[in-house]
Design a protein around this motif. Structure first.
Motif, PDB file in Angstrom:
ATOM      1  N   ALA A   1       0.845  -1.192   0.000  1.00 53.68           N
ATOM      2  CA  ALA A   1       0.000   0.000   0.000  1.00 53.68           C
ATOM      3  C   ALA A   1       0.884   1.246   0.000  1.00 53.68           C
ATOM      4  O   ALA A   1       2.031   1.204   0.435  1.00 53.68           O
ATOM      5  N   ASP A   2       0.359   2.333  -0.512  1.00 53.68           N
ATOM      6  CA  ASP A   2       1.108   3.582  -0.508  1.00 53.68           C
ATOM      7  C   ASP A   2       0.971   4.228   0.863  1.00 53.68           C
ATOM      8  O   ASP A   2      -0.121   4.575   1.291  1.00 53.68           O
ATOM      9  N   GLU A   3       2.084   4.365   1.536  1.00 51.88           N
ATOM     10  CA  GLU A   3       2.056   4.824   2.931  1.00 51.88           C
ATOM     11  C   GLU A   3       1.606   6.265   3.086  1.00 51.88           C
ATOM     12  O   GLU A   3       1.175   6.672   4.148  1.00 51.88           O
ATOM     13  N   ASP A   4       1.759   7.042   2.039  1.00 54.41           N
ATOM     14  CA  ASP A   4       1.409   8.455   2.147  1.00 54.41           C
ATOM     15  C   ASP A   4      -0.092   8.686   1.959  1.00 54.41           C
ATOM     16  O   ASP A   4      -0.585   9.764   2.222  1.00 54.41           O
ATOM     17  N   LEU A   5      -0.772   7.658   1.470  1.00 53.08           N
ATOM     18  CA  LEU A   5      -2.209   7.796   1.280  1.00 53.08           C
ATOM     19  C   LEU A   5      -2.937   7.153   2.458  1.00 53.08           C
ATOM     20  O   LEU A   5      -2.361   6.382   3.212  1.00 53.08           O
ATOM     21  N   THR A   6      -4.221   7.459   2.589  1.00 49.87           N
ATOM     22  CA  THR A   6      -5.008   6.832   3.647  1.00 49.87           C
ATOM     23  C   THR A   6      -5.422   5.432   3.189  1.00 49.87           C
ATOM     24  O   THR A   6      -5.291   5.095   2.011  1.00 49.87           O
TER      25      THR A   6
ATOM     26  N   LYS B   1      -3.419   7.990   7.472  1.00 47.85           N
ATOM     27  CA  LYS B   1      -2.355   7.572   6.551  1.00 47.85           C
ATOM     28  C   LYS B   1      -1.887   6.165   6.904  1.00 47.85           C
ATOM     29  O   LYS B   1      -1.786   5.817   8.085  1.00 47.85           O
ATOM     30  N   VAL B   2      -1.563   5.380   5.895  1.00 44.94           N
ATOM     31  CA  VAL B   2      -1.168   3.995   6.127  1.00 44.94           C
ATOM     32  C   VAL B   2       0.113   3.904   6.960  1.00 44.94           C
ATOM     33  O   VAL B   2       0.337   2.935   7.666  1.00 44.94           O
ATOM     34  N   GLU B   3       0.942   4.947   6.907  1.00 41.57           N
ATOM     35  CA  GLU B   3       2.187   4.889   7.685  1.00 41.57           C
ATOM     36  C   GLU B   3       1.918   4.780   9.189  1.00 41.57           C
ATOM     37  O   GLU B   3       2.793   4.388   9.938  1.00 41.57           O
ATOM     38  N   THR B   4       0.693   5.111   9.606  1.00 45.64           N
ATOM     39  CA  THR B   4       0.369   4.989  11.028  1.00 45.64           C
ATOM     40  C   THR B   4      -0.210   3.616  11.371  1.00 45.64           C
ATOM     41  O   THR B   4      -0.502   3.342  12.524  1.00 45.64           O
ATOM     42  N   TYR B   5      -0.400   2.745  10.372  1.00 43.39           N
ATOM     43  CA  TYR B   5      -1.025   1.436  10.605  1.00 43.39           C
ATOM     44  C   TYR B   5      -0.045   0.452  11.235  1.00 43.39           C
ATOM     45  O   TYR B   5       1.150   0.490  10.956  1.00 43.39           O
ATOM     46  N   SER B   6      -0.610  -0.472  12.027  1.00 45.34           N
ATOM     47  CA  SER B   6       0.207  -1.576  12.543  1.00 45.34           C
ATOM     48  C   SER B   6       0.312  -2.658  11.472  1.00 45.34           C
ATOM     49  O   SER B   6      -0.387  -2.608  10.458  1.00 45.34           O
TER      50      SER B   6
ATOM     51  N   ARG C   1      -2.141  -3.270   8.267  1.00 43.03           N
ATOM     52  CA  ARG C   1      -1.637  -3.200   6.893  1.00 43.03           C
ATOM     53  C   ARG C   1      -2.034  -4.440   6.124  1.00 43.03           C
ATOM     54  O   ARG C   1      -2.449  -4.388   4.982  1.00 43.03           O
ATOM     55  N   ARG C   2      -1.889  -5.605   6.790  1.00 45.94           N
ATOM     56  CA  ARG C   2      -2.194  -6.849   6.108  1.00 45.94           C
ATOM     57  C   ARG C   2      -3.681  -6.909   5.758  1.00 45.94           C
ATOM     58  O   ARG C   2      -4.060  -7.340   4.683  1.00 45.94           O
ATOM     59  N   ARG C   3      -4.502  -6.437   6.695  1.00 45.03           N
ATOM     60  CA  ARG C   3      -5.944  -6.423   6.416  1.00 45.03           C
ATOM     61  C   ARG C   3      -6.258  -5.473   5.273  1.00 45.03           C
ATOM     62  O   ARG C   3      -7.129  -5.745   4.435  1.00 45.03           O
ATOM     63  N   LEU C   4      -5.535  -4.358   5.230  1.00 42.83           N
ATOM     64  CA  LEU C   4      -5.741  -3.414   4.135  1.00 42.83           C
ATOM     65  C   LEU C   4      -5.355  -4.057   2.802  1.00 42.83           C
ATOM     66  O   LEU C   4      -6.058  -3.910   1.790  1.00 42.83           O
ATOM     67  N   GLU C   5      -4.252  -4.802   2.812  1.00 39.48           N
ATOM     68  CA  GLU C   5      -3.830  -5.496   1.588  1.00 39.48           C
ATOM     69  C   GLU C   5      -4.915  -6.481   1.147  1.00 39.48           C
ATOM     70  O   GLU C   5      -5.207  -6.606  -0.035  1.00 39.48           O
ATOM     71  N   LEU C   6      -5.489  -7.168   2.135  1.00 50.81           N
ATOM     72  CA  LEU C   6      -6.576  -8.101   1.814  1.00 50.81           C
ATOM     73  C   LEU C   6      -7.736  -7.355   1.167  1.00 50.81           C
ATOM     74  O   LEU C   6      -8.280  -7.782   0.155  1.00 50.81           O
ATOM     75  N   ALA C   7      -8.086  -6.218   1.763  1.00 51.03           N
ATOM     76  CA  ALA C   7      -9.200  -5.434   1.230  1.00 51.03           C
ATOM     77  C   ALA C   7      -8.901  -5.010  -0.210  1.00 51.03           C
ATOM     78  O   ALA C   7      -9.762  -5.102  -1.087  1.00 51.03           O
ATOM     79  N   CYS C   8      -7.668  -4.557  -0.448  1.00 50.74           N
ATOM     80  CA  CYS C   8      -7.287  -4.136  -1.805  1.00 50.74           C
ATOM     81  C   CYS C   8      -7.397  -5.299  -2.787  1.00 50.74           C
ATOM     82  O   CYS C   8      -7.865  -5.136  -3.905  1.00 50.74           O
TER      83      CYS C   8
END
Ligand SMILES: Nc1ncnc2c1ncn2[C@@H]1O[C@H](COP(=O)(O)OP(=O)(O)O)[C@@H](O)[C@H]1O
Ligand SMILES: [Mg+2]
Lengths: 321, 334
Positions: free
Chosen positions: B90-95, B134-139, B143-150
């Motif tokens: 994921a792009d860390e600078d984006l939400t 922002k994704v940079e604040t994610y644990s 992050r892994r769940r976000l990748e799954l969502a993507c």
């Protein structure tokens, strides 16, 4: 009612992928004002400190005359009038008075015939727009190296988005950024006293934007092509740094090419930086010469189309190993 | 009708002309299956996935996803698959939200559809609260769940999960397992995943292929794999001190009995749960009392050891290195 063809749907999907990637880049840029600041600070320093301090127009000023010891001039009298015998002396103050009165004109003419304008600041300020556009466009190629290193590129490659959209989004982003930054530089130059010519109008700004867009497209495609396979940002950084300044120096950005040695003139005459810079000057500080402007734009258009095509073809070839 | 959603035939990848990362790998995955590629670091799992997801071109061999060749029909394949890469991409600078929408754009999904799906997926992955951060604040887990969502934004028929729990702590890992199970039921997907966690492969996968040095050494259901190396191990303790070795040995299905101490016996046998009542019956008929009976199953660890001659644990260190490199890289960017 028209049914949307399958191709139409596909094309829309492609456009959307392209736009998604472009707006990603723009969002990243807008979220970090520091990047914008860092980008424009260098040309601003050049413009204000270098442009203002290099007061070339003052080299030939009347005060220079005070420091020169002008001797009386003695000429044989019969040169003036055959009846006069002996020597006629023209006192130095007459000569100096005369010189003093025509000196500003000489100086102005010298500046104008060299730079096309009477002040170096105006000349350089426009050159700085080119410089900023070069820097922005060359550095945009770094981001694809980062995308590769951070894995983002791999995810994008597994989606149906056209490979060309990956390159084009970065090209577009660089062009839009350059346009935005140029507006700031131009505005600042106006405040600092750039002298627009009488042919300048607000409409010219659209043409300025077009020129910057074309130039930035070409330059960023060129450097993205270098970066497509690069996995190390250090390598790409070296490539960028290697070319940035030479591109500037072998053009008319700082100094007219006419005064350069012949071999350098040869390089300058094919350097796209010369064409963008001339186009920008024609549109701002020069009395527009439309024939020259046409040549500039033709060159820039060919440059942009050629290199963008190369970038797209290489993206098909190199983005999947 | 062909039920095999993924067909892989002699897939091979050679890097730089000499490094054979994947070596003539073949396997099939049926519709609705969760298929696991299990192997240590450097076994060639990611390279296999990269070829199946059209990111890498195979050096040799072919692969088909839903009947489409991954090289010749790459763009059709890309449209019908979802990919959750091993790295956080994921792009860390984006939400989080912006990232999911971007993925939607990449698949050409109309914005109003992708917005709706994004909200659903954020809800499913329990990320709704963080969607505008922002994704940079994610644990790591987020992050892994976000990748799954993507990876799910295009409602893929086939989902590729590359080490979905790599580097996560035990609790987060089991949470991710639950999501994966939930996803499979909800979206009726075929899933190909890679892992080097034994228990993960065991718990999640319908079928496993063990891969080592680029080659598949064995394929089967977790049970089949375990059965293939032998039998269950049963420990019996009786009240009496008499030697009942021969008595137990005569019972059907029992392969081997060893007396361990005075009243304790180790029995190797097939299908321990089924045979256990029989053993208790036989013993009590002769007047013996069973005070304790426990069955332990062979684990995939033993399966791996048997087929590769090495324990998977050896590769744990390598994983640590990879994780720390990843963190360094992220720091380097700032
Ligand atoms: N792009 C690449 N170039 C060269 N070698 C690679 C590349 N990607 C992977 N490899 C090598 O291929 C082998 C398999 O790697 P990989 O597929 O990542 O294994 P796994 O995912 O099972 O840990 C490793 O030896 C790795 O170093
Ligand atoms: Mg891997």
């Amino acid at each position: 009612m028209m049914l949307e063809s399958n191709d139409g749907v596909k094309f829309k999907a492609m456009l959307q992928g392209f736009w998604g990637l472009t707006s990603r880049e723009l969002k990243k840029w807008m979220k970090e004002p520091l990047i914008l600041f860092m980008a424009i600070i260098q040309p601003i320093i050049w413009m204000t400190l270098f442009g203002k301090s290099m007061n070339i127009g003052a080299i030939l000023s009347t005060s220079t005359l005070n420091e020169i010891n002008i001797p009386d001039i003695r000429i044989p009298g019969n040169l003036l009038n055959p009846q006069i015998d002996g020597v006629v002396t023209i006192p130095s103050f007459v000569l100096s008075e005369n010189l003093r009165s025509i000196f500003p004109t000489i100086s102005l003419k010298a500046m104008e015939s060299t730079f096309g304008v009477s002040d170096y600041f105006s000349y350089l300020a426009v050159g700085m727009i080119s410089m900023l556009t070069i820097f922005t466009s060359t550095f945009s190629s770094m981001s694809i190296v980062w995308d590769r290193r951070l894995g983002f590129l791999y995810k994008v490659l597994s989606t149906p988005v056209p490979r060309s959209a990956i390159v084009l989004s970065k090209v577009f982003n660089a062009a839009l950024r350059s346009i935005f930054q140029s507006t700031i530089i131009l505005g600042l130059a106006a405040i600092l006293g750039i002298r627009f010519s009488s042919t300048f109008s607000l409409l010219n700004i659209l043409a300025i934007y077009l020129a910057i867009f074309l130039f930035s497209m070409g330059i960023s495609s060129l450097f993205l092509a270098f970066a497509l396979r690069s996995t190390r940002h250090e390598t790409q950084m070296a490539v960028v740094n290697l070319f940035n300044l030479p591109l500037m120096f072998t053009s008319n950005a700082f100094f007219p090419t006419r005064m350069m040695p012949e071999w350098l003139q040869g390089i300058a005459s094919i350097n796209p930086v010369s064409y963008i810079t001339d186009a920008l000057r024609q549109l701002t500080i020069y009395q527009t010469n439309y024939a020259t402007l046409l040549i500039d734009f033709t060159y820039l258009t060919v440059f942009a189309i050629l290199l963008t095509t190369v970038g797209i073809i290489l993206s098909w070839k190199y983005l999947t190993k | 009708m062909n039920q095999d959603v993924i067909v892989v035939e002699n897939l091979t990848k050679i890097f730089n002309g000499s490094l054979v990362a994947v070596d003539h790998v073949s396997f099939n995955v049926k519709r609705g299956e969760i298929f696991g590629l299990l192997g240590p670091n450097g076994a060639g799992k990611t390279t296999t996935i990269n070829m199946l997801t059209t990111v890498l071109k195979p050096t040799e061999g072919r692969a088909f996803i839903m009947g489409y060749d991954v090289v010749k029909h790459a763009s059709i394949v890309r449209r019908s698959i979802g990919v959750v890469p091993q790295e956080y991409t994921a792009d860390e600078d984006l939400t989080g939200y912006e990232n999911i929408i971007l993925c939607g754009d990449l698949y050409g999904i109309p914005r109003d559809t992708s917005k709706k799906r994004a909200m659903e997926l954020l809800e499913l992955m329990e990320l709704t609260r963080f969607k505008d951060k922002k994704v940079e604040t994610y644990s790591g887990g987020m992050r892994r769940r976000l990748e799954l969502a993507c990876g799910l934004i295009n409602r893929p028929k086939v989902l590729f999960l590359d080490e979905p729990t790599l580097g996560l702590d035990v609790q987060t890992r089991s949470a991710i397992w639950n999501y994966i199970k939930k996803l499979k039921e909800e979206y009726d997907m075929t899933i190909l995943m890679t892992t080097h966690y034994m228990e993960e492969a065991d718990n999640l996968c319908d079928k496993i292929a063990i891969i080592d040095h680029g080659k598949i050494v064995i394929t089967g259901t977790p049970q089949e794999l375990k059965n293939s190396i032998g039998s269950d191990i049963m420990e019996i303790i009786i009240l009496e001190e008499d030697d009942v070795t021969n008595l137990i040995n005569r019972i059907e299905y029992v392969k081997e009995v060893k007396k361990r101490s005075d009243r304790s016996y180790i029995v190797r046998l097939e299908n321990g749960e089924i045979v256990a009542p029989l053993i208790i019956d036989n013993l009590s008929k002769k007047g013996y009392h069973v005070v304790k009976l426990s069955i332990s199953k062979p684990t995939l660890d033993e399966v791996f050891l048997t087929y590769t001659g090495r324990a998977m644990r050896d590769s744990e260190e390598a994983r640590e290195t990879i994780m720390s490199q990843r963190i360094t890289l992220r720091r380097a960017r700032r």
